[in-house]
Design an enzyme around this catalytic site. Structure first.
Site, PDB file in Angstrom:
ATOM      1  N   MET A  30      27.979 -45.961 -18.444  1.00 38.46           N
ATOM      2  CA  MET A  30      27.274 -47.066 -17.785  1.00 38.46           C
ATOM      3  C   MET A  30      27.071 -48.216 -18.782  1.00 38.46           C
ATOM      4  O   MET A  30      26.245 -49.099 -18.550  1.00 38.46           O
ATOM      5  CB  MET A  30      25.931 -46.586 -17.225  1.00 38.46           C
ATOM      6  CG  MET A  30      26.112 -45.496 -16.174  1.00 38.46           C
ATOM      7  SD  MET A  30      24.778 -45.418 -14.976  1.00 38.46           S
ATOM      8  CE  MET A  30      23.417 -45.045 -16.048  1.00 38.46           C
ATOM      9  N   GLY A  31      27.816 -48.197 -19.882  1.00 38.80           N
ATOM     10  CA  GLY A  31      27.799 -49.319 -20.810  1.00 38.80           C
ATOM     11  C   GLY A  31      26.612 -49.332 -21.753  1.00 38.80           C
ATOM     12  O   GLY A  31      25.918 -48.348 -21.931  1.00 38.80           O
ATOM     13  N   HIS A  34      26.605 -47.367 -27.695  1.00 36.38           N
ATOM     14  CA  HIS A  34      26.080 -47.021 -29.017  1.00 36.38           C
ATOM     15  C   HIS A  34      27.076 -46.028 -29.625  1.00 36.38           C
ATOM     16  O   HIS A  34      28.108 -45.715 -29.003  1.00 36.38           O
ATOM     17  CB  HIS A  34      24.670 -46.434 -28.906  1.00 36.38           C
ATOM     18  CG  HIS A  34      24.549 -45.357 -27.868  1.00 36.38           C
ATOM     19  ND1 HIS A  34      25.173 -44.136 -27.985  1.00 36.38           N
ATOM     20  CD2 HIS A  34      23.911 -45.339 -26.668  1.00 36.38           C
ATOM     21  CE1 HIS A  34      24.900 -43.403 -26.925  1.00 36.38           C
ATOM     22  NE2 HIS A  34      24.142 -44.112 -26.090  1.00 36.38           N
ATOM     23  N   HIS A  37      28.617 -43.245 -27.431  1.00 34.35           N
ATOM     24  CA  HIS A  37      29.757 -43.618 -26.585  1.00 34.35           C
ATOM     25  C   HIS A  37      31.029 -43.737 -27.429  1.00 34.35           C
ATOM     26  O   HIS A  37      32.102 -43.284 -27.032  1.00 34.35           O
ATOM     27  CB  HIS A  37      29.523 -44.975 -25.914  1.00 34.35           C
ATOM     28  CG  HIS A  37      28.387 -44.994 -24.939  1.00 34.35           C
ATOM     29  ND1 HIS A  37      27.217 -45.663 -25.177  1.00 34.35           N
ATOM     30  CD2 HIS A  37      28.258 -44.423 -23.721  1.00 34.35           C
ATOM     31  CE1 HIS A  37      26.412 -45.510 -24.142  1.00 34.35           C
ATOM     32  NE2 HIS A  37      27.005 -44.768 -23.244  1.00 34.35           N
ATOM     33  N   GLY A 147      29.192 -36.499 -22.705  1.00 38.23           N
ATOM     34  CA  GLY A 147      28.345 -36.115 -23.833  1.00 38.23           C
ATOM     35  C   GLY A 147      27.402 -34.975 -23.465  1.00 38.23           C
ATOM     36  O   GLY A 147      26.891 -34.914 -22.346  1.00 38.23           O
ATOM     37  N   GLN A 148      27.143 -34.111 -24.440  1.00 40.06           N
ATOM     38  CA  GLN A 148      26.222 -32.983 -24.209  1.00 40.06           C
ATOM     39  C   GLN A 148      24.786 -33.461 -24.020  1.00 40.06           C
ATOM     40  O   GLN A 148      23.944 -32.734 -23.505  1.00 40.06           O
ATOM     41  CB  GLN A 148      26.291 -32.007 -25.393  1.00 40.06           C
ATOM     42  CG  GLN A 148      25.604 -30.682 -25.065  1.00 40.06           C
ATOM     43  CD  GLN A 148      25.241 -29.868 -26.272  1.00 40.06           C
ATOM     44  OE1 GLN A 148      26.083 -29.676 -27.144  1.00 40.06           O
ATOM     45  NE2 GLN A 148      24.002 -29.388 -26.336  1.00 40.06           N
ATOM     46  N   LYS A 149      24.502 -34.682 -24.436  1.00 43.69           N
ATOM     47  CA  LYS A 149      23.151 -35.242 -24.301  1.00 43.69           C
ATOM     48  C   LYS A 149      22.617 -35.049 -22.874  1.00 43.69           C
ATOM     49  O   LYS A 149      21.450 -34.745 -22.666  1.00 43.69           O
ATOM     50  CB  LYS A 149      23.216 -36.725 -24.679  1.00 43.69           C
ATOM     51  CG  LYS A 149      22.138 -37.602 -24.136  1.00 43.69           C
ATOM     52  CD  LYS A 149      20.969 -37.655 -25.056  1.00 43.69           C
ATOM     53  CE  LYS A 149      19.906 -38.642 -24.659  1.00 43.69           C
ATOM     54  NZ  LYS A 149      19.859 -39.049 -23.286  1.00 43.69           N
ATOM     55  N   MET A 184      21.020 -40.406 -29.510  1.00 41.19           N
ATOM     56  CA  MET A 184      21.369 -41.783 -29.144  1.00 41.19           C
ATOM     57  C   MET A 184      21.382 -41.925 -27.631  1.00 41.19           C
ATOM     58  O   MET A 184      21.898 -41.049 -26.925  1.00 41.19           O
ATOM     59  CB  MET A 184      22.719 -42.147 -29.728  1.00 41.19           C
ATOM     60  CG  MET A 184      22.635 -42.275 -31.220  1.00 41.19           C
ATOM     61  SD  MET A 184      24.132 -42.960 -31.896  1.00 41.19           S
ATOM     62  CE  MET A 184      23.760 -42.811 -33.633  1.00 41.19           C
TER      63      MET A 184
HETATM   64  O1  PAF Z   1      26.315 -40.394 -18.090  1.00 42.99           O
HETATM   65  C1  PAF Z   1      26.442 -41.510 -17.550  1.00 42.99           C
HETATM   66  O2  PAF Z   1      26.447 -42.543 -18.219  1.00 42.99           O
HETATM   67  C2  PAF Z   1      26.574 -41.595 -16.033  1.00 42.99           C
HETATM   68  O3  PAF Z   1      25.760 -40.667 -15.405  1.00 42.99           O
HETATM   69  C3  PAF Z   1      28.026 -41.497 -15.546  1.00 42.99           C
HETATM   70  C4  PAF Z   1      28.601 -40.113 -15.836  1.00 42.99           C
HETATM   71  C5  PAF Z   1      28.873 -42.553 -16.197  1.00 42.99           C
HETATM   72  C6  PAF Z   1      28.067 -41.697 -14.027  1.00 42.99           C
HETATM   73  O4  PAF Z   1      27.591 -42.953 -13.684  1.00 42.99           O
END
Ligand code: PAF
Length: 299
Positions: A30-31, A34, A37, A147-149, A184
């Site tokens: 979702m942008g 950090h 990502h 991510g496991q987060k 993060m």
């Molecule tokens: O983990 C995320 O950022 C969101 O839940 C995802 C998997 C991109 C779905 O919108």
């Protein structure tokens, strides 16, 4: 790096890549990128030929009282970071592109969503499952990296992939942390300096939970209390949940079995900001590492 805004163009690009036997990795996001990502994108580069990062703040996974409008966004910065991480395609559709007028289909996931995040945010995982299914159909990847987060989300995605027959390998990458252990997250920007300095108690609580388990503690209530005591020392925290559970299905037995895989899950509010984190460990098997002692014990 190519920026793609429409589903049609994304699908056409992926079809071409697949015709050429190019392996595609998808990193859904979702942008507001950090290092967490960036590590997923780099992992994608290691596992496939082409990395497609999707950047879409998905409205259907936010409840009306949640932070969809305020969710941090900075497209220019994100595009630069993705390019520097080696991303080949940044798929950034609009809300209208993903949910056009008349959109009416939603994916509902049961079981794995019953507890923890799913219980507190009852519509959240249906929104995640819906958008991830659509992103999979748009990007047509061979592999997708999460991510496991967001531990429960990874189980939801695995269930969805299996149940809806997506021919996609799901790869879960470790949580990236700040030097004091705070996981993060794009939402960390909501924390004031004072809140930020206290937030790493979540990591400390997880560490103490792991230490208790590794020292042989099997009673779930004692493990939970060990973690909760750490959080309670920070007045600013309000615990939402702080629990140990079976890592595969979130079962919460009185006592864990030797060798059982356990997940420690925490969600806590720091002011208005809700932070989540987790750790996975295995309850000691009780089998002596000393082979002679093992034989003495067992024969
Ligand atoms: O983990 C995320 O950022 C969101 O839940 C995802 C998997 C991109 C779905 O919108």
């Amino acid at each position: 790096m190519k920026i793609v805004k429409t589903v049609r163009e994304m699908q056409q690009l992926s079809d071409k890549l697949r015709e050429n036997k190019t392996k595609i990795a998808c990193v859904p996001t979702m942008g507001y990128f950090h290092d967490g990502h960036v590590s997923l994108m780099k992992r994608g580069k290691e596992l496939a030929d082409v990395v497609v990062t999707t950047l879409f703040v998905n409205p259907t996974q936010f409840a009306p009282n949640e932070d969809f409008e305020d969710y941090p966004r900075d497209f220019e910065r994100d595009a630069n970071l993705a390019e520097a991480a080696g991303v080949d395609i940044l798929f950034n559709p609009s809300v209208k592109e993903m949910y056009p007028d008349g959109y009416n289909t939603f994916v509902q996931i049961k079981g794995v969503t019953d507890k923890f995040e799913g219980q507190r945010r009852p519509t959240h995982f249906n929104g995640v499952a819906t958008v991830v299914s659509k992103l999979f159909n748009a990007v047509k990847p061979h592999i997708a990296i999460f991510g496991q987060k967001d531990y429960q989300q990874t189980l939801v995605i695995k269930q969805l992939t299996k149940d809806l027959l997506f021919d996609i390998k799901i790869h879960v990458a470790p949580t990236q942390r700040q030097s004091d252990g705070l996981a993060m997250s794009s939402r960390n920007v909501y924390l004031s300096t004072e809140q930020r300095s206290k937030a790493s108690a979540i990591y400390e609580a997880l560490q103490q939970g792991i230490t208790a388990i590794e020292s042989g503690e099997k009673r779930r209530k004692i493990i939970n209390a060990t973690m909760q005591n750490v959080l309670r020392q920070v007045q600013a925290f309000q615990i939402d949940y702080c629990s140990a559970a079976n890592a595969e299905d979130f079962d919460e037995p009185e006592e864990f079995l030797p060798g059982q895989k356990i997940v420690l899950l925490i969600a806590a509010y720091m002011g208005k900001t809700r932070l989540i984190d987790n750790a996975v460990c295995t309850s000691p098997s009780g089998i002596s590492p000393n082979p002679e002692k093992f034989i003495e014990d067992h024969i």
